[in-house]
Design a protein around this motif. Structure first.
Motif, PDB file in Angstrom:
ATOM      1  N   LEU A   1     -63.542 -18.264 -47.573  1.00 26.16           N
ATOM      2  CA  LEU A   1     -62.111 -18.056 -47.785  1.00 26.16           C
ATOM      3  C   LEU A   1     -61.535 -19.071 -48.772  1.00 26.16           C
ATOM      4  CD1 LEU A   1     -61.000 -17.059 -44.191  1.00 26.16           C
ATOM      5  CD2 LEU A   1     -60.820 -15.644 -46.252  1.00 26.16           C
ATOM      6  N   ALA A   2     -62.030 -20.308 -48.714  1.00 28.82           N
ATOM      7  CA  ALA A   2     -61.544 -21.333 -49.638  1.00 28.82           C
ATOM      8  C   ALA A   2     -61.967 -21.027 -51.074  1.00 28.82           C
ATOM      9  CB  ALA A   2     -62.066 -22.704 -49.212  1.00 28.82           C
ATOM     10  N   ASP A   3     -63.140 -20.431 -51.241  1.00 27.95           N
ATOM     11  CA  ASP A   3     -63.659 -20.129 -52.577  1.00 27.95           C
ATOM     12  C   ASP A   3     -63.290 -18.725 -53.061  1.00 27.95           C
ATOM     13  OD1 ASP A   3     -64.847 -22.588 -52.867  1.00 27.95           O
ATOM     14  OD2 ASP A   3     -66.839 -21.927 -52.243  1.00 27.95           O
ATOM     15  N   ALA A   4     -62.485 -18.010 -52.295  1.00 24.09           N
ATOM     16  CA  ALA A   4     -62.190 -16.610 -52.626  1.00 24.09           C
ATOM     17  C   ALA A   4     -61.038 -16.472 -53.611  1.00 24.09           C
ATOM     18  CB  ALA A   4     -61.862 -15.839 -51.349  1.00 24.09           C
ATOM     19  N   GLN A   5     -61.188 -15.499 -54.488  1.00 23.54           N
ATOM     20  CA  GLN A   5     -60.086 -15.095 -55.353  1.00 23.54           C
ATOM     21  C   GLN A   5     -59.614 -13.760 -54.792  1.00 23.54           C
ATOM     22  OE1 GLN A   5     -61.103 -14.375 -59.443  1.00 23.54           O
ATOM     23  NE2 GLN A   5     -59.058 -13.632 -59.933  1.00 23.54           N
ATOM     24  N   VAL A   6     -58.479 -13.790 -54.112  1.00 27.21           N
ATOM     25  CA  VAL A   6     -57.967 -12.590 -53.447  1.00 27.21           C
ATOM     26  C   VAL A   6     -57.316 -11.678 -54.483  1.00 27.21           C
ATOM     27  CG1 VAL A   6     -56.437 -11.696 -51.653  1.00 27.21           C
ATOM     28  CG2 VAL A   6     -57.621 -13.873 -51.308  1.00 27.21           C
ATOM     29  N   ILE A   7     -57.772 -10.422 -54.483  1.00 35.78           N
ATOM     30  CA  ILE A   7     -57.261  -9.440 -55.438  1.00 35.78           C
ATOM     31  C   ILE A   7     -56.595  -8.313 -54.662  1.00 35.78           C
ATOM     32  CG2 ILE A   7     -57.917  -7.762 -57.217  1.00 35.78           C
ATOM     33  CD1 ILE A   7     -60.257  -9.715 -57.884  1.00 35.78           C
ATOM     34  N   ASP A   8     -55.324  -8.088 -54.962  1.00 36.03           N
ATOM     35  CA  ASP A   8     -54.583  -7.004 -54.330  1.00 36.03           C
ATOM     36  C   ASP A   8     -54.857  -5.727 -55.106  1.00 36.03           C
ATOM     37  OD1 ASP A   8     -52.877  -5.292 -53.035  1.00 36.03           O
ATOM     38  OD2 ASP A   8     -51.033  -6.312 -53.656  1.00 36.03           O
ATOM     39  N   VAL A   9     -55.701  -4.885 -54.533  1.00 34.54           N
ATOM     40  CA  VAL A   9     -56.157  -3.666 -55.204  1.00 34.54           C
ATOM     41  C   VAL A   9     -54.999  -2.711 -55.482  1.00 34.54           C
ATOM     42  CG1 VAL A   9     -57.719  -1.697 -55.006  1.00 34.54           C
ATOM     43  CG2 VAL A   9     -58.387  -3.909 -54.093  1.00 34.54           C
ATOM     44  N   THR A  10     -54.004  -2.698 -54.610  1.00 33.07           N
ATOM     45  CA  THR A  10     -52.894  -1.754 -54.785  1.00 33.07           C
ATOM     46  C   THR A  10     -52.069  -2.065 -56.038  1.00 33.07           C
ATOM     47  OG1 THR A  10     -51.444  -3.054 -53.343  1.00 33.07           O
ATOM     48  CG2 THR A  10     -52.720  -1.282 -52.320  1.00 33.07           C
ATOM     49  N   SER A  11     -52.134  -3.293 -56.537  1.00 40.58           N
ATOM     50  CA  SER A  11     -51.368  -3.642 -57.740  1.00 40.58           C
ATOM     51  C   SER A  11     -52.187  -3.429 -59.018  1.00 40.58           C
ATOM     52  CB  SER A  11     -50.891  -5.096 -57.665  1.00 40.58           C
ATOM     53  OG  SER A  11     -52.006  -5.970 -57.707  1.00 40.58           O
ATOM     54  N   VAL A  12     -53.444  -3.027 -58.863  1.00 33.23           N
ATOM     55  CA  VAL A  12     -54.306  -2.773 -60.014  1.00 33.23           C
ATOM     56  C   VAL A  12     -54.132  -1.316 -60.437  1.00 33.23           C
ATOM     57  CG1 VAL A  12     -56.717  -2.590 -60.770  1.00 33.23           C
ATOM     58  CG2 VAL A  12     -56.019  -4.468 -59.280  1.00 33.23           C
ATOM     59  N   ASN A  13     -53.950  -1.103 -61.720  1.00 35.64           N
ATOM     60  CA  ASN A  13     -54.005   0.271 -62.226  1.00 35.64           C
ATOM     61  C   ASN A  13     -54.734   0.217 -63.552  1.00 35.64           C
ATOM     62  OD1 ASN A  13     -53.842   2.880 -62.954  1.00 35.64           O
ATOM     63  ND2 ASN A  13     -51.633   3.048 -62.808  1.00 35.64           N
ATOM     64  N   ALA A  14     -55.999   0.558 -63.495  1.00 31.12           N
ATOM     65  CA  ALA A  14     -56.839   0.498 -64.692  1.00 31.12           C
ATOM     66  C   ALA A  14     -56.984   1.871 -65.335  1.00 31.12           C
ATOM     67  CB  ALA A  14     -58.196  -0.093 -64.324  1.00 31.12           C
ATOM     68  N   ASN A  15     -56.042   2.767 -65.044  1.00 27.90           N
ATOM     69  CA  ASN A  15     -56.014   4.097 -65.654  1.00 27.90           C
ATOM     70  C   ASN A  15     -57.322   4.870 -65.518  1.00 27.90           C
ATOM     71  OD1 ASN A  15     -53.306   3.815 -66.518  1.00 27.90           O
ATOM     72  ND2 ASN A  15     -54.014   2.565 -68.244  1.00 27.90           N
ATOM     73  N   GLY A  16     -57.822   4.948 -64.297  1.00 25.03           N
ATOM     74  CA  GLY A  16     -59.022   5.738 -64.046  1.00 25.03           C
ATOM     75  C   GLY A  16     -60.326   5.033 -64.324  1.00 25.03           C
ATOM     76  N   LYS A  17     -60.258   3.764 -64.721  1.00 20.99           N
ATOM     77  CA  LYS A  17     -61.474   2.992 -64.992  1.00 20.99           C
ATOM     78  C   LYS A  17     -61.928   2.324 -63.692  1.00 20.99           C
ATOM     79  CE  LYS A  17     -62.145   1.070 -68.852  1.00 20.99           C
ATOM     80  NZ  LYS A  17     -62.505   0.387 -70.062  1.00 20.99           N
ATOM     81  N   VAL A  18     -63.232   2.271 -63.482  1.00 20.88           N
ATOM     82  CA  VAL A  18     -63.792   1.627 -62.291  1.00 20.88           C
ATOM     83  C   VAL A  18     -63.763   0.114 -62.492  1.00 20.88           C
ATOM     84  CG1 VAL A  18     -65.779   1.417 -60.765  1.00 20.88           C
ATOM     85  CG2 VAL A  18     -65.278   3.617 -61.835  1.00 20.88           C
ATOM     86  N   VAL A  19     -63.027  -0.566 -61.600  1.00 17.80           N
ATOM     87  CA  VAL A  19     -62.922  -2.026 -61.613  1.00 17.80           C
ATOM     88  C   VAL A  19     -63.119  -2.527 -60.186  1.00 17.80           C
ATOM     89  CG1 VAL A  19     -61.369  -2.120 -63.613  1.00 17.80           C
ATOM     90  CG2 VAL A  19     -60.415  -1.935 -61.305  1.00 17.80           C
ATOM     91  N   PHE A  20     -63.180  -3.842 -60.014  1.00 20.89           N
ATOM     92  CA  PHE A  20     -63.308  -4.421 -58.682  1.00 20.89           C
ATOM     93  C   PHE A  20     -62.179  -3.904 -57.793  1.00 20.89           C
ATOM     94  CE2 PHE A  20     -62.172  -7.449 -55.430  1.00 20.89           C
ATOM     95  CZ  PHE A  20     -63.396  -7.681 -54.825  1.00 20.89           C
ATOM     96  N   GLY A  21     -62.534  -3.493 -56.589  1.00 15.07           N
ATOM     97  CA  GLY A  21     -61.560  -3.020 -55.620  1.00 15.07           C
ATOM     98  C   GLY A  21     -61.288  -1.522 -55.667  1.00 15.07           C
ATOM     99  N   ALA A  22     -61.739  -0.869 -56.724  1.00 12.03           N
ATOM    100  CA  ALA A  22     -61.500   0.569 -56.856  1.00 12.03           C
ATOM    101  C   ALA A  22     -62.288   1.351 -55.808  1.00 12.03           C
ATOM    102  CB  ALA A  22     -61.882   1.045 -58.250  1.00 12.03           C
ATOM    103  N   THR A  23     -61.695   2.447 -55.362  1.00  6.83           N
ATOM    104  CA  THR A  23     -62.385   3.396 -54.486  1.00  6.83           C
ATOM    105  C   THR A  23     -62.812   4.551 -55.381  1.00  6.83           C
ATOM    106  OG1 THR A  23     -61.039   2.750 -52.598  1.00  6.83           O
ATOM    107  CG2 THR A  23     -62.155   4.881 -52.465  1.00  6.83           C
ATOM    108  N   VAL A  24     -64.089   4.869 -55.335  1.00  8.27           N
ATOM    109  CA  VAL A  24     -64.668   5.827 -56.271  1.00  8.27           C
ATOM    110  C   VAL A  24     -65.310   6.992 -55.521  1.00  8.27           C
ATOM    111  CG1 VAL A  24     -66.234   6.079 -58.233  1.00  8.27           C
ATOM    112  CG2 VAL A  24     -65.193   3.860 -57.780  1.00  8.27           C
ATOM    113  N   ASP A  25     -64.893   8.209 -55.867  1.00 15.95           N
ATOM    114  CA  ASP A  25     -65.535   9.415 -55.335  1.00 15.95           C
ATOM    115  C   ASP A  25     -66.605   9.830 -56.337  1.00 15.95           C
ATOM    116  OD1 ASP A  25     -63.771   9.500 -53.171  1.00 15.95           O
ATOM    117  OD2 ASP A  25     -62.341  10.754 -54.249  1.00 15.95           O
ATOM    118  N   LEU A  26     -67.834   9.988 -55.846  1.00 22.04           N
ATOM    119  CA  LEU A  26     -68.968  10.304 -56.704  1.00 22.04           C
ATOM    120  C   LEU A  26     -69.635  11.602 -56.275  1.00 22.04           C
ATOM    121  CD1 LEU A  26     -70.650   6.780 -56.614  1.00 22.04           C
ATOM    122  CD2 LEU A  26     -69.286   7.703 -58.480  1.00 22.04           C
TER     123      LEU A  26
END
Length: 158
Positions: free
Chosen positions: A69-94
């Motif tokens: 937890l001390a070494d973590a970089q917390v990323i709020d996935v809901t604030s990410v919008n990479a316009n359909g690009k797969v990035v960390f935190g994305a949920t991907v249907d394959l």
């Protein structure tokens, strides 16, 4: 030392786990040690040695979680919008192109990966193959049974 990425949801789950260990499990073990100690001779007291072993394991796990937890970089996935690009935190249907089955994965940090719940580590072969790709792209993953091709059906940031 670089920070390890973790989703906000994953960080919260680890904090809850840490709280449970410190406020519930630790006191139970301390109580078990005190009870076993009251039985007398500690050299042949199996309950005492088992409780001490549990305590050692728990304390190690607590330290491990605190460190992550001390070494973590917390990323709020809901604030990410990479316009359909797969990035960390994305949920991907394959779509598995060979057998026509659909799977859904969320790309998460090492500590929160859980394949049974569709959470795959950012360092897994499939996540590495998906990062940077877009909806509609086809990617191949080198699996133990050979190469597997997936089509990216949808990318969500939830």
């Amino acid at each position: 030392m670089s920070k390890a990425p973790i989703t906000a949801k994953g960080a919260e789950k680890l904090r809850e786990q840490l709280h449970q260990m410190k406020s519930v499990e630790r006191p139970k073990i301390i109580e078990a040690i005190a009870e076993a100690r009251a039985h007398g001779d500690l050299s042949e007291n199996a309950e005492y040695h088992a409780a001490k072993e549990q305590q050692s394991f728990l304390e190690g796990r607590i330290k491990e979680l605190e460190m992550h937890l001390a070494d973590a970089q917390v990323i709020d996935v809901t604030s990410v919008n990479a316009n359909g690009k797969v990035v960390f935190g994305a949920t991907v249907d394959l779509l598995h192109l060979e057998n026509d089955t659909e799977v859904t994965y969320q790309i998460v940090g090492e500590m929160e990966a859980d394949i049974d719940n569709g959470l795959i580590s950012i360092s897994s072969p499939i996540a590495r193959a998906l990062i940077g790709k877009n909806e509609g792209d086809v990617t191949s993953v080198q699996a133990p049974g050979g190469e597997v091709e997936y089509e990216i059906l949808e990318v969500r940031y939830e």
